[in-house]
Design a protein around this motif. Structure first.
Motif, PDB file in Angstrom:
ATOM      1  N   SER A   1       0.864  -1.170   0.000  1.00 35.93           N
ATOM      2  CA  SER A   1       0.000   0.000   0.000  1.00 35.93           C
ATOM      3  C   SER A   1       0.899   1.219   0.000  1.00 35.93           C
ATOM      4  N   VAL A   2       0.304   2.408   0.127  1.00 35.50           N
ATOM      5  CA  VAL A   2       1.128   3.612   0.231  1.00 35.50           C
ATOM      6  C   VAL A   2       2.024   3.535   1.469  1.00 35.50           C
ATOM      7  N   LYS A   3       1.576   2.793   2.495  1.00 31.44           N
ATOM      8  CA  LYS A   3       2.383   2.670   3.706  1.00 31.44           C
ATOM      9  C   LYS A   3       3.647   1.835   3.472  1.00 31.44           C
ATOM     10  N   SER A   4       3.693   1.025   2.387  1.00 32.39           N
ATOM     11  CA  SER A   4       4.927   0.315   2.038  1.00 32.39           C
ATOM     12  C   SER A   4       5.989   1.314   1.612  1.00 32.39           C
ATOM     13  N   ASP A   5       5.580   2.314   0.810  1.00 33.04           N
ATOM     14  CA  ASP A   5       6.516   3.373   0.421  1.00 33.04           C
ATOM     15  C   ASP A   5       6.923   4.209   1.627  1.00 33.04           C
ATOM     16  N   VAL A   6       6.007   4.417   2.565  1.00 30.80           N
ATOM     17  CA  VAL A   6       6.335   5.189   3.765  1.00 30.80           C
ATOM     18  C   VAL A   6       7.434   4.484   4.552  1.00 30.80           C
ATOM     19  N   TYR A   7       7.357   3.155   4.639  1.00 33.19           N
ATOM     20  CA  TYR A   7       8.407   2.389   5.327  1.00 33.19           C
ATOM     21  C   TYR A   7       9.756   2.597   4.623  1.00 33.19           C
ATOM     22  N   SER A   8       9.776   2.463   3.284  1.00 27.66           N
ATOM     23  CA  SER A   8      11.015   2.660   2.539  1.00 27.66           C
ATOM     24  C   SER A   8      11.554   4.065   2.736  1.00 27.66           C
ATOM     25  N   PHE A   9      10.641   5.053   2.768  1.00 27.61           N
ATOM     26  CA  PHE A   9      11.069   6.431   2.993  1.00 27.61           C
ATOM     27  C   PHE A   9      11.712   6.576   4.367  1.00 27.61           C
ATOM     28  N   GLY A  10      11.128   5.909   5.389  1.00 22.65           N
ATOM     29  CA  GLY A  10      11.708   5.981   6.720  1.00 22.65           C
ATOM     30  C   GLY A  10      13.117   5.425   6.772  1.00 22.65           C
ATOM     31  N   VAL A  11      13.344   4.286   6.098  1.00 23.68           N
ATOM     32  CA  VAL A  11      14.702   3.727   6.028  1.00 23.68           C
ATOM     33  C   VAL A  11      15.632   4.712   5.336  1.00 23.68           C
ATOM     34  N   LEU A  12      15.199   5.263   4.207  1.00 18.15           N
ATOM     35  CA  LEU A  12      16.014   6.207   3.451  1.00 18.15           C
ATOM     36  C   LEU A  12      16.318   7.452   4.270  1.00 18.15           C
ATOM     37  N   LEU A  13      15.335   7.961   5.012  1.00 20.12           N
ATOM     38  CA  LEU A  13      15.547   9.140   5.844  1.00 20.12           C
ATOM     39  C   LEU A  13      16.643   8.876   6.883  1.00 20.12           C
ATOM     40  N   LEU A  14      16.575   7.718   7.545  1.00 19.52           N
ATOM     41  CA  LEU A  14      17.592   7.385   8.550  1.00 19.52           C
ATOM     42  C   LEU A  14      18.956   7.204   7.908  1.00 19.52           C
ATOM     43  N   GLU A  15      19.008   6.697   6.683  1.00 16.94           N
ATOM     44  CA  GLU A  15      20.282   6.580   5.976  1.00 16.94           C
ATOM     45  C   GLU A  15      20.862   7.959   5.666  1.00 16.94           C
ATOM     46  N   ILE A  16      20.018   8.889   5.241  1.00 16.03           N
ATOM     47  CA  ILE A  16      20.491  10.235   4.916  1.00 16.03           C
ATOM     48  C   ILE A  16      21.040  10.927   6.156  1.00 16.03           C
ATOM     49  N   VAL A  17      20.367  10.767   7.288  1.00 21.20           N
ATOM     50  CA  VAL A  17      20.820  11.406   8.522  1.00 21.20           C
ATOM     51  C   VAL A  17      22.129  10.793   9.014  1.00 21.20           C
ATOM     52  N   SER A  18      22.246   9.470   8.929  1.00 16.87           N
ATOM     53  CA  SER A  18      23.406   8.778   9.510  1.00 16.87           C
ATOM     54  C   SER A  18      24.569   8.622   8.553  1.00 16.87           C
ATOM     55  N   GLY A  19      24.320   8.680   7.232  1.00 17.79           N
ATOM     56  CA  GLY A  19      25.373   8.415   6.263  1.00 17.79           C
ATOM     57  C   GLY A  19      25.759   6.955   6.201  1.00 17.79           C
ATOM     58  N   ARG A  20      24.892   6.062   6.696  1.00 20.03           N
ATOM     59  CA  ARG A  20      25.168   4.632   6.717  1.00 20.03           C
ATOM     60  C   ARG A  20      24.079   3.891   5.954  1.00 20.03           C
ATOM     61  N   ARG A  21      24.465   2.826   5.271  1.00 20.96           N
ATOM     62  CA  ARG A  21      23.522   2.029   4.504  1.00 20.96           C
ATOM     63  C   ARG A  21      22.911   0.956   5.410  1.00 20.96           C
ATOM     64  N   ASN A  22      21.601   0.822   5.396  1.00 23.90           N
ATOM     65  CA  ASN A  22      20.912  -0.117   6.266  1.00 23.90           C
ATOM     66  C   ASN A  22      21.353  -1.551   6.018  1.00 23.90           C
ATOM     67  N   THR A  23      21.573  -1.909   4.765  1.00 21.50           N
ATOM     68  CA  THR A  23      21.903  -3.291   4.425  1.00 21.50           C
ATOM     69  C   THR A  23      23.358  -3.636   4.733  1.00 21.50           C
ATOM     70  N   HIS A  24      24.202  -2.641   5.007  1.00 19.28           N
ATOM     71  CA  HIS A  24      25.609  -2.893   5.290  1.00 19.28           C
ATOM     72  C   HIS A  24      26.003  -2.544   6.716  1.00 19.28           C
ATOM     73  N   PHE A  25      25.064  -1.960   7.476  1.00 19.18           N
ATOM     74  CA  PHE A  25      25.414  -1.485   8.805  1.00 19.18           C
ATOM     75  C   PHE A  25      25.516  -2.644   9.782  1.00 19.18           C
ATOM     76  N   ARG A  26      26.539  -2.606  10.628  1.00 19.93           N
ATOM     77  CA  ARG A  26      26.720  -3.594  11.688  1.00 19.93           C
ATOM     78  C   ARG A  26      27.050  -2.856  12.982  1.00 19.93           C
ATOM     79  N   SER A  27      26.200  -3.040  13.998  1.00 15.79           N
ATOM     80  CA  SER A  27      26.482  -2.452  15.297  1.00 15.79           C
ATOM     81  C   SER A  27      27.636  -3.216  15.955  1.00 15.79           C
ATOM     82  N   GLN A  28      28.557  -2.507  16.547  1.00 14.29           N
ATOM     83  CA  GLN A  28      29.714  -3.147  17.170  1.00 14.29           C
ATOM     84  C   GLN A  28      29.330  -3.901  18.447  1.00 14.29           C
TER      85      GLN A  28
END
Length: 851
Positions: free
Chosen positions: A712-739
């Motif tokens: 639904s439109v909320k599927s795009d909202v989820y993707s936007f949320g991931v993208l927003l957090l990536e833009i703020v952090s400069g880190r890619r969600n699929t490659h990020f590993r917490s130490q």
């Protein structure tokens, strides 16, 4: 024997102490005569759900008898007995009096409240149930209900609990009201009440005094139509019952999950809250509240006015109507409403029953007006005919689950919804519908002329296509030293055939406003890219390489050449052509043309000199070039582009593959959403759909889409949320590993958020240029967007409001569940055919999910 009688006074004192202690600490669920509850004592329901006793509100010494949750750590009172007559000290008593009625007495034995039931048995008993209902009956205990004489559910305060009946007496017209407290700390009767509407279709109405303040909209069998964010999946068995024998109509709801603690409450300030107890955070979570904006207030724009909170001003007149007082309307006083510009034909000639000349204006996505009448008619056509027969009929609607609804009064309380809503057909004079009162003969002549023109135009296009087909330049490639063929602007027979299978959506896309999409032959495209040389290659995604091209006029273009192994077949290619060709928005990439020749499928886009967003935010040497101001503008631009796709374009479009590599940047670093190969078109009233072919990118897909194929439109909202957090952090969600923890980027953001360390989440390269307020708000919005439940996520219109408003109150996000790192491959594209394709950035996953 003598020793036991030596101190009789001590023995009697012990008995007296035990009696008082038993009345003070008595905690059974039943109250009987001779065993009163004194201030400090309580009774508790058998399942330990509710407790009854004396309480004082915050900052008050007055004492009231009330019922509250036993298992909730924050005392939450749901019912008050003596709300208008408090006990002024701690000597109050709650008891069953000599008449068998429940009573609240002060220290002097004066009655402050009573059930006042006539013909009460002297041996009556009261007991507190696990649903929070205090029942006075002739039974002996909680297991023996006997004959119910009175119950607190029939005399509610301000709280609507599961199992309660919000009822209307159909014979007397009396409605059982829930009445607010006078203030936050004063439970006496307040100024707001709520109950079933005694007029018209079944709905819930809130009154301020005797004036309507808000209404839920009509009941359609599953939800209230005026509450667009109400979903059948979470309304916990809400249902309407028409008890003709008892003469009652009532709404009730039950809990499908027995562990949930849920309630509705009308607050002292006139807001209805739907609340759920969060046992982990030890606080009440607001699911939704109404009314919270000016458009939700009753009849904000007056008669025949419509309120839209996304517009400025929020009030406009419906088509065919004008302000009753233009001066007051221009000053923002809309209470006078609007009046009809042109009188209806039937009103001019009342002797004619079914008048030719009046028609209906279709208004979509709205809260239907108040005071409707239900008519037992099947089908919209019959409903329209019924309205036309009655000159007093102002409008009609045909709603599934409700049937035919007619309005014979002036239309009031109309609101436009950003999503959802219903369709209303408003009766207007023929001239107001843009037909100018034309006669049937004139209309027929115009239709014939239009048909002849269409046939002539189609024949001309066909002859032009035949002529151009004979002149096509043969050969596989055009070399630079040879004459460059002109672009072929005609629509090929193959493409016409392919587009025809897409139905009405494709027809609308082809016949809408704007220029037709040029088709280029393969030789032309090959020459513009220097025969697809590696020197012109801009990059390569899961669906094939992208090249930089240059047209003869000097304009630079991006040429996307679909790989034969990409998995994007003719269907995805046609989808991208249809969707992008007619979309016009500053934050969407423009499609300039396409090429279909043999197995070659090529798209020509406007060239974006700054490439894609991922080349900046994920590259350490370039992160600093994208300071916070530019990143915030990019976030806003992406949000506005999505809002256009979801709501403002002619077709509701779900992108389904929103990620950093699909956000292109122009010369001024403005974002452009690209790659619509996986996008889906929704109808005007469609909100969600299922698919057995789940496509998208790992790390950006919402849980319900990845696991159930529900998007639904909320599927795009989820993707936007991931993208927003990536833009703020400069880190890619699929490659990020917490130490320290096995968390992905979302889990890491949540951890820092709840630990009040959110500033540690931002990209160090922008820490000196960022606005702390904007960064924290962006992280907050991002966490709201990636919540597991689609219903909890905001819409894009709400996201924009939250990002841009300094005063908007943001709800508390829920913890995203899917935050544990999984060992997924990140360098291959997997499709159902099991082809492996090299990818330079993210994973694109295509899989079949059994349903």
């Amino acid at each position: 024997m003598g020793s036991r009688c030596r101190h009789p006074s001590l023995f009697l004192s012990s008995l007296f102490l035990l009696y008082n202690l038993s009345s003070f600490c008595y905690a059974a669920s039943t109250l009987t005569r001779g065993r009163p509850i004194r201030d400090g004592g309580t009774i508790i329901s058998e399942g330990n759900n509710f407790q009854l006793g004396f309480f004082s509100p915050v900052n008050s010494t007055n004492r009231y008898v009330g019922i509250w949750y036993y298992k909730v750590s924050v005392q939450t009172v749901v019912w008050v007995a003596n709300r208008d007559n408090p006990v002024l000290d701690t000597n109050g008593v709650f008891t069953i009096g000599g008449s068998g009625n429940l009573m609240v007495l002060d220290g002097n034995g004066n009655s402050l409240w009573s059930t006042n039931v006539s013909a009460v048995s002297g041996n009556s008993t009261a007991y507190l149930t696990d649903s929070g209902n205090l029942i006075l009956s002739t039974g002996n205990d909680a297991g023996d209900t006997g004959n119910t004489l009175w119950q607190s559910f029939d005399d509610p305060t301000d709280t609507y609990l599961p199992g309660m009946k919000a009822s209307l007496n159909l014979r007397t017209g009396n409605t059982r009201l829930f009445v607010s407290w006078k203030s936050a700390n004063d439970p006496s009767i307040g100024n707001y009440s709520m109950g079933v509407d005694p007029v018209g279709s079944p709905q819930i109405v809130m009154w301020e005094g005797s004036k309507r303040r808000w209404r839920s909209g009509q009941w359609n069998g599953q939800t209230f139509m005026g509450v667009p964010n109400m979903r059948p999946l979470y309304i916990y068995g809400f249902r309407l019952v028409n008890d003709e024998e008892g003469g009652l109509r009532y709404f009730t709801y039950t809990m499908t999950n027995s562990t949930d603690i849920l309630k509705f409450r009308i607050r002292w300030d006139g807001i209805e809250d739907h609340l759920l107890w969060n046992s982990e955070k030890k606080e009440w979570t607001t699911i939704w509240s109404q009314p919270v904006d000016e458009c939700e207030l009753y009849n904000q724009c007056g008669t025949y006015g419509i309120c839209n909170r996304m517009s400025s001003p929020v009030c406009t007149c419906l088509q065919g109507f004008e302000p009753k007082s233009p001066l007051e309307w221009s000053r923002g006083n809309w209470s006078g409403g609007c009046v009809r510009r042109t009188q209806l034909q039937c009103q001019r000639n009342s002797s004619v029953e079914n008048i030719e000349g009046d028609g209906f204006l279709k208004v979509q996505g709205i809260k239907l007006p108040d005071f409707s009448n239900w008519v037992s008619i099947q089908g919209r056509g019959e409903c329209e005919d019924e309205c036309l027969k009655n000159c007093s009929c102002r409008a009609y609607a045909y709603v599934n689950g409700v049937g035919c609804m007619l309005w014979e009064r002036d239309l009031v309380d109309i609101q436009h919804f950003p999503e959802g809503g219903n369709t209303l057909y408003i009766r207007l004079a023929d001239s107001e519908l843009g037909q100018g009162g034309m006669s049937k003969i004139l209309k027929l002549v115009i239709i014939i002329i239009a048909l002849l023109g269409f046939v002539f135009l189609s024949l001309s296009i066909y002859l032009l296509w035949r002529f151009n087909a004979k002149r096509k330049v043969k050969g596989s490639l055009v070399m630079p030293n040879k004459e460059l063929p002109l672009p072929d602007l005609s629509i090929s027979e193959e493409l016409s055939k392919d587009l025809s299978v897409l139905g009405d959506a494709a027809i609308e896309a082809k016949q809408g406003d704007g220029p037709e999409l040029p088709l280029f032959n393969f030789n032309f495209v090959a020459f513009s890219t220097n025969n697809f040389s590696d020197a012109n290659k801009l990059g390569e995604g899961g669906f094939g390489p992208v090249y930089k091209g240059k047209l003869p006029c000097g304009r630079e273009v991006a040429v996307k050449r679909l790989s034969r192994r990409s998995g994007q077949g003719l269907e995805e290619f046609k989808n991208e052509i249809i969707l992008i060709a007619k979309l016009q928005h500053r934050n969407l990439v423009r499609l300039l043309g396409c090429c279909i020749q043999g197995e070659e499928k090529i798209l020509l886009y406007e060239f974006m000199p700054n490439s894609s967003l991922d080349s900046f935010i994920f590259e350490p040497e370039r992160q600093g070039k994208l300071e916070w101001g530019k990143r915030f503008n990019i976030i806003e631009g992406i949000a506005r582009g999505l809002l256009y796709l979801h709501r403002d374009s002619r077709l509701r479009i779900i992108h389904r593959d929103l990620k950093a590599s699909n956000i292109l940047l122009d010369e001024e670093m403005n974002p452009r959403i690209s790659d619509f190969g996986m996008a889906k078109i929704f109808g005007g009233n469609q909100n969600e759909a299922n698919t057995t072919r789940v496509v998208g990118t790992y790390g950006y897909m919402s849980p319900e889409y990845a696991m159930e194929g529900l998007f639904s439109v909320k599927s795009d909202v989820y993707s936007f949320g991931v993208l927003l957090l990536e833009i703020v952090s400069g880190r890619r969600n699929t490659h990020f590993r917490s130490q320290e923890h096995s968390l992905n980027l979302l889990g890491y953001a949540w951890k820092l958020w709840i630990e009040d360390k959110a500033m540690e989440f931002i990209d160090p390269s922008i820490s000196g240029s960022c606005s702390k307020w904007e960064v924290l708000r962006c992280i907050h919005v991002g966490l709201l967007c990636v919540q597991d439940s689609a219903m909890d996520r905001p819409t894009m219109s709400s996201v924009i409001l939250m990002l841009e408003s300094e005063t908007a109150t943001l709800p508390v996000p829920k913890q995203p569940t899917f935050t544990i790192v999984r060992n997924h491959p990140t360098d291959v594209c997997i499709s159902v055919e099991s082809h492996e394709i090299a990818s330079t950035n993210d994973v694109t996953v295509t899989m079949i999910v059994g349903r």
